[in-house]
Design a protein around this motif. Structure first.
Motif, PDB file in Angstrom:
ATOM      1  N   VAL A  54       0.850  -1.196  -0.016  1.00 23.79           N
ATOM      2  CA  VAL A  54      -0.063  -0.098  -0.076  1.00 23.79           C
ATOM      3  C   VAL A  54       0.791   1.354   0.119  1.00 23.79           C
ATOM      4  O   VAL A  54       1.776   1.380   0.759  1.00 23.79           O
ATOM      5  CB  VAL A  54      -1.098  -0.043   1.171  1.00 23.79           C
ATOM      6  N   TYR A  55       0.533   2.345  -0.871  1.00 21.73           N
ATOM      7  CA  TYR A  55       1.308   3.485  -0.949  1.00 21.73           C
ATOM      8  C   TYR A  55       0.207   4.510  -0.814  1.00 21.73           C
ATOM      9  O   TYR A  55      -1.053   4.492  -1.203  1.00 21.73           O
ATOM     10  CB  TYR A  55       1.852   3.653  -2.509  1.00 21.73           C
ATOM     11  N   GLU A  79       3.455   2.534   2.569  1.00 21.56           N
ATOM     12  CA  GLU A  79       4.844   3.263   2.176  1.00 21.56           C
ATOM     13  C   GLU A  79       3.883   4.915   1.719  1.00 21.56           C
ATOM     14  O   GLU A  79       3.168   4.879   0.758  1.00 21.56           O
ATOM     15  CB  GLU A  79       5.534   2.841   1.032  1.00 21.56           C
ATOM     16  N   HIS A  80       4.628   6.074   2.388  1.00 24.12           N
ATOM     17  CA  HIS A  80       4.289   7.265   2.083  1.00 24.12           C
ATOM     18  C   HIS A  80       4.962   7.857   0.799  1.00 24.12           C
ATOM     19  O   HIS A  80       6.190   7.864   0.879  1.00 24.12           O
ATOM     20  CB  HIS A  80       4.568   8.102   3.191  1.00 24.12           C
ATOM     21  N   LEU A  98       5.810  13.448 -11.067  1.00 26.04           N
ATOM     22  CA  LEU A  98       5.070  12.265 -10.486  1.00 26.04           C
ATOM     23  C   LEU A  98       5.534  10.973 -10.899  1.00 26.04           C
ATOM     24  O   LEU A  98       5.875  10.080  -9.995  1.00 26.04           O
ATOM     25  CB  LEU A  98       3.566  12.473 -10.707  1.00 26.04           C
ATOM     26  N   ALA A  99       6.091  10.777 -12.247  1.00 25.70           N
ATOM     27  CA  ALA A  99       6.519   9.527 -12.632  1.00 25.70           C
ATOM     28  C   ALA A  99       8.042   9.265 -12.102  1.00 25.70           C
ATOM     29  O   ALA A  99       8.033   8.032 -11.647  1.00 25.70           O
ATOM     30  CB  ALA A  99       6.757   9.777 -14.224  1.00 25.70           C
ATOM     31  N   ASN A 100       8.575  10.292 -11.603  1.00 28.04           N
ATOM     32  CA  ASN A 100       9.925  10.229 -10.938  1.00 28.04           C
ATOM     33  C   ASN A 100       9.494   9.692  -9.522  1.00 28.04           C
ATOM     34  O   ASN A 100      10.241   8.737  -9.075  1.00 28.04           O
ATOM     35  CB  ASN A 100      10.955  11.136 -11.045  1.00 28.04           C
ATOM     36  N   ALA A 105       9.545   4.650  -6.147  1.00 27.37           N
ATOM     37  CA  ALA A 105       8.972   3.497  -5.314  1.00 27.37           C
ATOM     38  C   ALA A 105       8.653   2.094  -5.961  1.00 27.37           C
ATOM     39  O   ALA A 105       7.761   1.394  -5.749  1.00 27.37           O
ATOM     40  CB  ALA A 105       7.447   3.995  -4.918  1.00 27.37           C
ATOM     41  N   ARG A 106       9.491   2.058  -7.145  1.00 27.23           N
ATOM     42  CA  ARG A 106       9.425   0.703  -7.719  1.00 27.23           C
ATOM     43  C   ARG A 106       8.252   0.482  -8.516  1.00 27.23           C
ATOM     44  O   ARG A 106       7.889  -0.789  -8.800  1.00 27.23           O
ATOM     45  CB  ARG A 106       9.721  -0.584  -6.845  1.00 27.23           C
ATOM     46  N   PHE A 107       7.807   1.299  -9.059  1.00 27.48           N
ATOM     47  CA  PHE A 107       6.586   1.173 -10.146  1.00 27.48           C
ATOM     48  C   PHE A 107       7.090   0.990 -11.392  1.00 27.48           C
ATOM     49  O   PHE A 107       7.985   1.853 -11.853  1.00 27.48           O
ATOM     50  CB  PHE A 107       5.601   2.415 -10.000  1.00 27.48           C
TER      51      PHE A 107
END
Length: 115
Positions: A54-55, A79-80, A98-100, A105-107
């Protein structure tokens, strides 16, 4: 998006969700709180997603901080993810920025969003 995903991102509103959908290149469940959530709904949610990654990605304002605190109590293992205060809202944050954050966060990210 796919509810069978191992990853869940909690955001405040639909515009935040739409922005993330355009960036992500993997199945992720994105849950909108639509502002604040009642405690009973929050407890239900915590049970529904307890075995998933969960993020939490909320606005950098007072309402976002309040929501983050509530979510932190119910979802201590989440994870925040944080946007810079100068953008204030997730929906107004530049795609590349946002992409970065998501990449960090490993997405898996849609390559077009990285410039």
């Amino acid at each position: 998006m796919d509810n069978n995903s191992d990853k869940v991102i909690i955001v405040e509103g639909k515009s935040d969700k739409d922005k993330l959908i355009s960036i992500l290149n993997e199945p992720v469940e994105i849950i909108c709180t639509n502002g604040t959530m009642g405690l009973s709904r929050l407890e239900e949610l915590a049970i529904e997603i307890e075995n998933r990654d969960v993020y939490i990605l909320v606005d950098a304002d007072e309402a976002g901080a309040k929501l983050r605190k509530m979510l932190q109590r119910e979802l201590p293992n989440a994870e925040h993810l944080y946007i810079h205060k100068m953008y204030r809202e997730v929906a107004k944050t530049p795609l590349m920025y946002l992409a970065n954050i998501l990449l960090g966060a490993r997405f898996t990210i849609n390559k077009n969003c990285l410039g």
